[in-house]
Write a protein that holds these residues in place. Structure first.
Motif, PDB file in Angstrom:
ATOM      1  N   HIS A 125       0.688  -1.518   0.191  1.00 27.44           N
ATOM      2  CA  HIS A 125       0.213  -0.258  -0.108  1.00 27.44           C
ATOM      3  C   HIS A 125       0.313   1.421  -0.286  1.00 27.44           C
ATOM      4  O   HIS A 125       2.074   1.569   0.281  1.00 27.44           O
ATOM      5  CB  HIS A 125      -0.374  -0.002   1.317  1.00 27.44           C
ATOM      6  N   LEU A 126       0.244   2.510  -0.637  1.00 25.45           N
ATOM      7  CA  LEU A 126       1.151   3.391  -1.264  1.00 25.45           C
ATOM      8  C   LEU A 126      -0.058   4.602  -1.019  1.00 25.45           C
ATOM      9  O   LEU A 126      -0.866   4.627  -1.701  1.00 25.45           O
ATOM     10  CB  LEU A 126       1.843   3.517  -2.043  1.00 25.45           C
ATOM     11  N   LYS A 127       0.277   5.841   0.366  1.00 29.67           N
ATOM     12  CA  LYS A 127      -0.572   7.322  -0.376  1.00 29.67           C
ATOM     13  C   LYS A 127       0.514   8.387  -0.634  1.00 29.67           C
ATOM     14  O   LYS A 127       1.149   8.559  -0.371  1.00 29.67           O
ATOM     15  CB  LYS A 127      -1.116   7.316   1.320  1.00 29.67           C
ATOM     16  N   ALA A 128      -0.129   8.253  -1.865  1.00 37.93           N
ATOM     17  CA  ALA A 128       0.708  10.000  -2.353  1.00 37.93           C
ATOM     18  C   ALA A 128      -0.576  10.561  -2.295  1.00 37.93           C
ATOM     19  O   ALA A 128      -1.781  10.968  -2.322  1.00 37.93           O
ATOM     20  CB  ALA A 128       0.358   9.548  -3.451  1.00 37.93           C
ATOM     21  N   VAL A 129       0.234  11.462  -2.088  1.00 35.21           N
ATOM     22  CA  VAL A 129      -0.568  13.073  -2.275  1.00 35.21           C
ATOM     23  C   VAL A 129      -0.245  13.870  -3.518  1.00 35.21           C
ATOM     24  O   VAL A 129       0.817  13.849  -3.628  1.00 35.21           O
ATOM     25  CB  VAL A 129      -0.965  13.492  -0.116  1.00 35.21           C
ATOM     26  N   GLU A 154      -1.435  16.086   7.227  1.00 35.45           N
ATOM     27  CA  GLU A 154      -2.753  15.609   8.600  1.00 35.45           C
ATOM     28  C   GLU A 154      -2.854  13.983   7.380  1.00 35.45           C
ATOM     29  O   GLU A 154      -3.290  12.860   8.178  1.00 35.45           O
ATOM     30  CB  GLU A 154      -4.165  16.033   8.407  1.00 35.45           C
ATOM     31  N   GLN A 155      -2.525  14.388   6.298  1.00 32.96           N
ATOM     32  CA  GLN A 155      -2.860  12.664   5.664  1.00 32.96           C
ATOM     33  C   GLN A 155      -1.787  11.840   5.983  1.00 32.96           C
ATOM     34  O   GLN A 155      -1.996  10.539   4.982  1.00 32.96           O
ATOM     35  CB  GLN A 155      -2.423  13.065   4.226  1.00 32.96           C
ATOM     36  N   ASP A 156      -0.869  11.556   6.475  1.00 36.20           N
ATOM     37  CA  ASP A 156       0.451  11.347   6.600  1.00 36.20           C
ATOM     38  C   ASP A 156       0.937  10.302   5.726  1.00 36.20           C
ATOM     39  O   ASP A 156       0.355   9.075   5.126  1.00 36.20           O
ATOM     40  CB  ASP A 156       0.278  10.094   7.983  1.00 36.20           C
ATOM     41  N   ALA A 157       1.083  11.254   4.741  1.00 33.68           N
ATOM     42  CA  ALA A 157       1.790  10.315   2.490  1.00 33.68           C
ATOM     43  C   ALA A 157       2.822   9.576   3.022  1.00 33.68           C
ATOM     44  O   ALA A 157       3.442   9.714   3.697  1.00 33.68           O
ATOM     45  CB  ALA A 157       1.386  11.691   1.921  1.00 33.68           C
ATOM     46  N   ILE A 186       7.029  19.825   5.138  1.00 41.85           N
ATOM     47  CA  ILE A 186       5.821  18.866   3.923  1.00 41.85           C
ATOM     48  C   ILE A 186       6.236  17.876   5.299  1.00 41.85           C
ATOM     49  O   ILE A 186       7.717  17.248   4.837  1.00 41.85           O
ATOM     50  CB  ILE A 186       6.094  19.234   3.099  1.00 41.85           C
ATOM     51  N   LYS A 187       5.698  16.865   5.189  1.00 43.68           N
ATOM     52  CA  LYS A 187       5.604  15.185   5.912  1.00 43.68           C
ATOM     53  C   LYS A 187       5.576  14.599   4.822  1.00 43.68           C
ATOM     54  O   LYS A 187       4.224  14.556   4.810  1.00 43.68           O
ATOM     55  CB  LYS A 187       5.251  15.121   7.061  1.00 43.68           C
TER      56      LYS A 187
END
Length: 396
Positions: free
Chosen positions: A154-158, A183-186, A216-217
């Motif tokens: 799984h990968l979260k991209a913003v 807030e998205q913990d990308a 930006i984190k």
């Protein structure tokens, strides 16, 4: 140079609006027909109407910046005032050719009432547009890529785009954006172009903006490509004036981006953690190169290991079929603003295969964001300022 041909039309519309306002005001009270009211009002009105031109002609200074910021609101005020005036004038013209022509609809009281409704509607629409432009929302997407991404399932991209940092978008708006991103913990943050608004000097607080962007984190960092407005050039109400010069990317802007710990990938690819690729494309219209060209997407992906996920960053959502054919799994874009202002949001789909949102093109997803910032006027009506949070699952 198109604007020079449109300028007489703009001045004509501005004059029409001013005289329609005078017509309404004199019906409200005969004193408003006195020159001691009309002359000062006309001076202020003409200054507002010409504020984009004045700011364009003035040399860079604090005064020019203030006038330019005023103009970013005036353009929207002018648009919606015109729309409501024309709408009610047309309705009144139609009524004049019906049995209503001899009714109170054409009385002095009716002129006052209809004018008041027009003013109230224009003010309400503009206030809503200004507030809505400041309200950055989070739009969530979920996709499945039929490839393996190493140990990651799984990968979260913003995705963000169209920051347009400059005269309209300042440190407060960027602070709001960064808070929403964090807030998205990308795992990775992508900026798909138009970081600037054609000017480095237009930023209200470069150091403050830099501090925010550096905060930006994300697990793998922040990557970006340039867009058509990441060129330092004169711009007037959406029209650029390059006077035949080379439209190169600004060294000042590029250094600023690097100092923000943002990695530019224009016409190149990077392998992230030996698991997936990011491929960055130069802009279609303003690639910022000496010869004004950019690499073909097929050239950028031909030597990549296509068993790994390939994510393309391209400011404009064009060449979707070529991008899909080149082996991309997701194409991240911006540029369209989803039309930004009604009625533009109703017609933007005529120009782009994917004007905003997500579509599937063969095995590739195209995700287009409406953008964080604004262009032209600081308003959004019928569209939202947004960041996109994309949950990517791997099924390979």
């Amino acid at each position: 140079m198109i604007f020079l041909f449109l300028l007489p039309f703009y001045l004509g519309v501005s004059s029409y609006m001013m005289f329609r306002f005078f017509y309404w005001m004199k019906h409200c009270n005969h004193r408003f027909n006195w020159l001691r009211f009309k002359v000062p009002f006309a001076v202020v009105y003409l200054f507002m109407a010409l504020s984009p031109v004045i700011a364009f002609l003035l040399p860079k200074s604090a005064v020019a910046i203030v006038i330019r910021r005023i103009s970013t609101y005036w353009i929207g005020i002018m648009l919606y005032s015109l729309l409501y005036v024309v709408l009610f004038d047309l309705l009144r013209l139609i009524a004049k050719h019906t049995k209503l022509k001899n009714t109170l609809l054409f009385s002095r009281g009716s002129v006052i009432s209809i004018g008041s409704v027009v003013v109230a509607c224009a003010v309400a629409t503009c206030l809503y547009g200004i507030f809505n432009a400041r309200n950055i929302k989070v739009n969530e997407y979920s996709v499945t890529v039929n490839k393996s991404c190493g140990s990651d399932k799984h990968l979260k991209a913003v995705l963000v785009a169209d920051l347009h940092m400059g005269y309209a978008i300042g440190v407060d708006h960027i602070t709001n954006m960064v808070e929403k991103i964090n807030e998205q913990d990308a795992d990775i943050v992508i900026i798909a172009g138009d970081i600037f608004d054609n000017s480095y000097d237009g930023m209200d607080d470069p150091e403050g903006i830099k501090a925010q962007l550096k905060s930006i984190k994300s697990k793998y960092g922040v990557y970006a490509v340039y867009g058509n407005h990441d060129i330092d050039e004169k711009i007037l109400m959406g029209f650029t004036f390059d006077w035949g010069g080379k439209q190169l990317n600004s060294e000042k802007m590029t250094n600023f981006i690097k100092e923000c710990n943002i990695k530019l990938i224009n016409d190149e690819s990077v392998l992230i953690n030996d698991e997936f690729y990011l491929v960055g494309r130069r802009d279609t219209d303003k690639p910022g190169t000496e010869d004004g060209t950019r690499a073909e997407i097929s050239e950028l992906t031909k030597d990549l290991d296509k068993t790994k996920p390939i994510f393309v960053l391209s400011h404009e959502p064009d060449e979707l079929q070529k991008t899909a054919d080149a082996g991309a799994d997701i194409d991240f874009s911006g540029h369209t603003h989803d039309g930004q202002l009604f009625p533009g949001n109703l017609t933007i789909g005529l120009f782009w295969e994917n004007p905003c949102g997500m579509i599937k093109k063969d095995n590739m997803y195209s995700i287009v964001t409406s953008g964080v910032g604004v262009y032209g006027t600081f308003m959004r009506v019928g569209t939202d300022a947004e960041i996109c949070s994309v949950d990517i699952d791997f099924a390979g």
